[in-house]
Motif scaffolding. Structure first.
Motif, PDB file in Angstrom:
ATOM      1  N   LYS A   1       0.810  -1.214   0.000  1.00  0.00           N
ATOM      2  CA  LYS A   1       0.000   0.000   0.000  1.00  0.00           C
ATOM      3  C   LYS A   1       0.847   1.269   0.000  1.00  0.00           C
ATOM      4  O   LYS A   1       0.320   2.367  -0.175  1.00  0.00           O
ATOM      5  N   VAL A   2       2.146   1.122   0.218  1.00  0.00           N
ATOM      6  CA  VAL A   2       3.038   2.281   0.329  1.00  0.00           C
ATOM      7  C   VAL A   2       3.756   2.493  -0.995  1.00  0.00           C
ATOM      8  O   VAL A   2       4.397   1.581  -1.514  1.00  0.00           O
ATOM      9  N   ALA A   3       3.624   3.704  -1.519  1.00  0.00           N
ATOM     10  CA  ALA A   3       4.282   4.012  -2.781  1.00  0.00           C
ATOM     11  C   ALA A   3       5.794   4.048  -2.596  1.00  0.00           C
ATOM     12  O   ALA A   3       6.302   4.373  -1.529  1.00  0.00           O
ATOM     13  N   GLY A   4       6.521   3.715  -3.661  1.00  0.00           N
ATOM     14  CA  GLY A   4       7.978   3.779  -3.587  1.00  0.00           C
ATOM     15  C   GLY A   4       8.627   2.905  -4.632  1.00  0.00           C
ATOM     16  O   GLY A   4       8.002   2.005  -5.192  1.00  0.00           O
ATOM     17  N   LEU A   5       9.890   3.191  -4.883  1.00  0.00           N
ATOM     18  CA  LEU A   5      10.658   2.442  -5.873  1.00  0.00           C
ATOM     19  C   LEU A   5      11.546   1.383  -5.256  1.00  0.00           C
ATOM     20  O   LEU A   5      12.142   0.593  -5.971  1.00  0.00           O
ATOM     21  N   GLY A   6      11.682   1.363  -3.943  1.00  0.00           N
ATOM     22  CA  GLY A   6      12.593   0.425  -3.308  1.00  0.00           C
ATOM     23  C   GLY A   6      14.041   0.835  -3.484  1.00  0.00           C
ATOM     24  O   GLY A   6      14.912  -0.013  -3.713  1.00  0.00           O
ATOM     25  N   LEU A   7      14.308   2.137  -3.385  1.00  0.00           N
ATOM     26  CA  LEU A   7      15.671   2.640  -3.583  1.00  0.00           C
ATOM     27  C   LEU A   7      16.283   3.251  -2.328  1.00  0.00           C
ATOM     28  O   LEU A   7      17.496   3.455  -2.264  1.00  0.00           O
ATOM     29  N   GLY A   8      15.474   3.561  -1.334  1.00  0.00           N
ATOM     30  CA  GLY A   8      15.967   4.277  -0.166  1.00  0.00           C
ATOM     31  C   GLY A   8      17.118   3.586   0.529  1.00  0.00           C
ATOM     32  O   GLY A   8      18.180   4.184   0.757  1.00  0.00           O
ATOM     33  N   LEU A   9      16.944   2.308   0.873  1.00  0.00           N
ATOM     34  CA  LEU A   9      18.005   1.588   1.585  1.00  0.00           C
ATOM     35  C   LEU A   9      19.198   1.300   0.686  1.00  0.00           C
ATOM     36  O   LEU A   9      20.335   1.223   1.153  1.00  0.00           O
ATOM     37  N   THR A  10      18.952   1.145  -0.619  1.00  0.00           N
ATOM     38  CA  THR A  10      20.060   0.958  -1.563  1.00  0.00           C
ATOM     39  C   THR A  10      20.962   2.186  -1.560  1.00  0.00           C
ATOM     40  O   THR A  10      22.194   2.076  -1.499  1.00  0.00           O
ATOM     41  N   LEU A  11      20.352   3.359  -1.624  1.00  0.00           N
ATOM     42  CA  LEU A  11      21.131   4.597  -1.600  1.00  0.00           C
ATOM     43  C   LEU A  11      21.855   4.757  -0.271  1.00  0.00           C
ATOM     44  O   LEU A  11      23.010   5.202  -0.239  1.00  0.00           O
ATOM     45  N   CYS A  12      21.190   4.384   0.824  1.00  0.00           N
ATOM     46  CA  CYS A  12      21.840   4.468   2.138  1.00  0.00           C
ATOM     47  C   CYS A  12      23.078   3.582   2.189  1.00  0.00           C
ATOM     48  O   CYS A  12      24.119   3.986   2.719  1.00  0.00           O
ATOM     49  N   GLN A  13      22.983   2.383   1.644  1.00  0.00           N
ATOM     50  CA  GLN A  13      24.131   1.486   1.645  1.00  0.00           C
ATOM     51  C   GLN A  13      25.277   2.055   0.814  1.00  0.00           C
ATOM     52  O   GLN A  13      26.447   1.983   1.213  1.00  0.00           O
ATOM     53  N   HIS A  14      24.946   2.635  -0.337  1.00  0.00           N
ATOM     54  CA  HIS A  14      25.985   3.273  -1.155  1.00  0.00           C
ATOM     55  C   HIS A  14      26.681   4.381  -0.364  1.00  0.00           C
ATOM     56  O   HIS A  14      27.915   4.507  -0.385  1.00  0.00           O
ATOM     57  N   ILE A  15      25.901   5.208   0.324  1.00  0.00           N
ATOM     58  CA  ILE A  15      26.461   6.333   1.069  1.00  0.00           C
ATOM     59  C   ILE A  15      27.341   5.840   2.216  1.00  0.00           C
ATOM     60  O   ILE A  15      28.468   6.312   2.406  1.00  0.00           O
ATOM     61  N   VAL A  16      26.832   4.878   2.979  1.00  0.00           N
ATOM     62  CA  VAL A  16      27.584   4.352   4.120  1.00  0.00           C
ATOM     63  C   VAL A  16      28.893   3.716   3.648  1.00  0.00           C
ATOM     64  O   VAL A  16      29.960   3.915   4.248  1.00  0.00           O
ATOM     65  N   THR A  17      28.837   2.949   2.572  1.00  0.00           N
ATOM     66  CA  THR A  17      30.041   2.311   2.034  1.00  0.00           C
ATOM     67  C   THR A  17      31.055   3.360   1.593  1.00  0.00           C
ATOM     68  O   THR A  17      32.261   3.235   1.850  1.00  0.00           O
ATOM     69  N   LEU A  18      30.576   4.422   0.935  1.00  0.00           N
ATOM     70  CA  LEU A  18      31.451   5.488   0.471  1.00  0.00           C
ATOM     71  C   LEU A  18      32.149   6.177   1.648  1.00  0.00           C
ATOM     72  O   LEU A  18      33.299   6.622   1.535  1.00  0.00           O
ATOM     73  N   LEU A  19      31.468   6.226   2.806  1.00  0.00           N
ATOM     74  CA  LEU A  19      32.029   6.874   3.995  1.00  0.00           C
ATOM     75  C   LEU A  19      32.808   5.901   4.876  1.00  0.00           C
ATOM     76  O   LEU A  19      33.206   6.241   5.988  1.00  0.00           O
ATOM     77  N   GLY A  20      33.018   4.670   4.371  1.00  0.00           N
ATOM     78  CA  GLY A  20      33.821   3.694   5.092  1.00  0.00           C
ATOM     79  C   GLY A  20      33.104   3.021   6.233  1.00  0.00           C
ATOM     80  O   GLY A  20      33.741   2.526   7.162  1.00  0.00           O
ATOM     81  N   GLY A  21      31.767   2.976   6.182  1.00  0.00           N
ATOM     82  CA  GLY A  21      30.992   2.395   7.271  1.00  0.00           C
ATOM     83  C   GLY A  21      30.263   1.124   6.892  1.00  0.00           C
ATOM     84  O   GLY A  21      30.487   0.545   5.821  1.00  0.00           O
ATOM     85  N   ILE A  22      29.374   0.691   7.788  1.00  0.00           N
ATOM     86  CA  ILE A  22      28.615  -0.548   7.634  1.00  0.00           C
ATOM     87  C   ILE A  22      27.163  -0.253   8.008  1.00  0.00           C
ATOM     88  O   ILE A  22      26.901   0.513   8.945  1.00  0.00           O
ATOM     89  N   ILE A  23      26.227  -0.860   7.296  1.00  0.00           N
ATOM     90  CA  ILE A  23      24.811  -0.696   7.602  1.00  0.00           C
ATOM     91  C   ILE A  23      24.151  -2.063   7.634  1.00  0.00           C
ATOM     92  O   ILE A  23      24.482  -2.937   6.829  1.00  0.00           O
ATOM     93  N   TRP A  24      23.260  -2.276   8.588  1.00  0.00           N
ATOM     94  CA  TRP A  24      22.506  -3.528   8.654  1.00  0.00           C
ATOM     95  C   TRP A  24      21.183  -3.287   9.360  1.00  0.00           C
ATOM     96  O   TRP A  24      20.961  -2.223   9.955  1.00  0.00           O
ATOM     97  N   ILE A  25      20.307  -4.275   9.300  1.00  0.00           N
ATOM     98  CA  ILE A  25      18.979  -4.157   9.886  1.00  0.00           C
ATOM     99  C   ILE A  25      18.772  -5.211  10.962  1.00  0.00           C
ATOM    100  O   ILE A  25      19.268  -6.341  10.854  1.00  0.00           O
TER     101      ILE A  25
END
Length: 283
Positions: free
Chosen positions: A239-263
């Motif tokens: 029911k929620v609109a979206g492309l499914g890109l938010g977390l993908t972009l977050c992972q790219h950003i975190v990786t670029l900054l030398g970090g790690i992201i998980w859920i």
């Protein structure tokens, strides 16, 4: 390079021309739907304004223009995400490092995001709590300096807050916690699959946790949700609109900054919700 090769390169996970074509078709259908919906609303309100301008009250005109503005903003946001993803995939985004007060940046982002949802979600102002650090004698006013890209970091927080907001009730708060420890300590505290990415050194690392009390996500989806265009097929998410890109972009950003992201998340067992963890080096 032919079109199929380009599709394989862009989607990454496709392993055959047939899979690439199928993913391309699904992607086009999703993007078309996400752009068509706000465009139809905009067109509808514009037609009403053009056809019935002389019969509309000032309040009605203002309401129509507000809806047009909201839907236009939504479209711009979708296109911005697609362009950012394309630039990340092409290796065309670089981090411009500068000293950043992390707590101040988070507070500014919370304010900016809260103003947006207060305007767009009826008249409800959702609370977003920045929790104090667990260290004895410490509080959330402490300064934590990072060498990071301010624009990218704020974009990441906005994406994570947007996700937490969309998939949980507006009657309960979103919580943001901050903690800072040497990397060697984090290595013993994080999940096993994450610990292998951390070197046991004295270097300080800061963890930012964004927690909601929403529907939760089954464990089998935890790795996949960071893939581009991936959306968990659950009753609410459909029911929620979206492309499914938010977390993908977050992972790219975190990786670029030398970090790690998980859920960390479980399916709904009493609004246990989801917690996104971001671990960044303090340089």
């Amino acid at each position: 390079m032919d079109d199929t090769s380009k599709t394989n390169s862009f989607f990454g996970s496709a392993t055959s021309p047939d899979q690439a074509l199928m993913m391309n078709a699904e992607w086009l259908a999703t993007v078309s739907h996400e752009l068509q919906s706000p465009l139809m609303v905009i067109q509808g309100y514009v037609q009403l304004l053009l056809r019935h301008e002389d019969h509309l009250s000032d309040e009605e005109r203002h309401e129509f223009l507000q809806e047009i503005d909201k839907k236009s903003t939504h479209m711009i946001s979708l296109l911005d995400r697609l362009l950012m993803l394309a630039r990340f995939e092409a290796g065309d985004i670089y981090a411009h490092l500068e000293p950043i007060d992390l707590v101040q940046l988070i507070q500014q982002t919370i304010l900016k995001f809260s103003e947006g949802i207060n305007r767009n979600v009826s008249t409800v102002h959702r609370s977003i709590n920045l929790l104090p650090r667990p260290d004895e004698g410490k509080d959330q006013s402490d300064t934590i300096l990072l060498m990071a890209d301010k624009r990218l970091l704020q974009e990441m927080f906005m994406q994570l807050l947007d996700n937490a907001h969309k998939y949980s009730s507006i009657t309960v708060p979103i919580e943001i916690g901050i903690d800072i420890k040497p990397a060697a300590q984090w290595k013993t505290l994080v999940p096993d699959q994450i610990s292998t990415s951390i070197e046991a050194t004295p270097q300080m690392m800061v963890e930012i946790r964004i927690r909601d009390y929403g529907i939760g996500i089954p464990a089998r989806h935890h790795d996949a949700i960071f893939q581009r265009f991936y959306r968990v097929d659950m009753k609410l998410t459909r029911k929620v609109a979206g492309l499914g890109l938010g977390l993908t972009l977050c992972q790219h950003i975190v990786t670029l900054l030398g970090g790690i992201i998980w859920i960390e998340s479980l399916p709904d067992t009493g609004n246990t919700g989801s917690t996104i963890h971001v671990l960044l080096p303090v340089q």
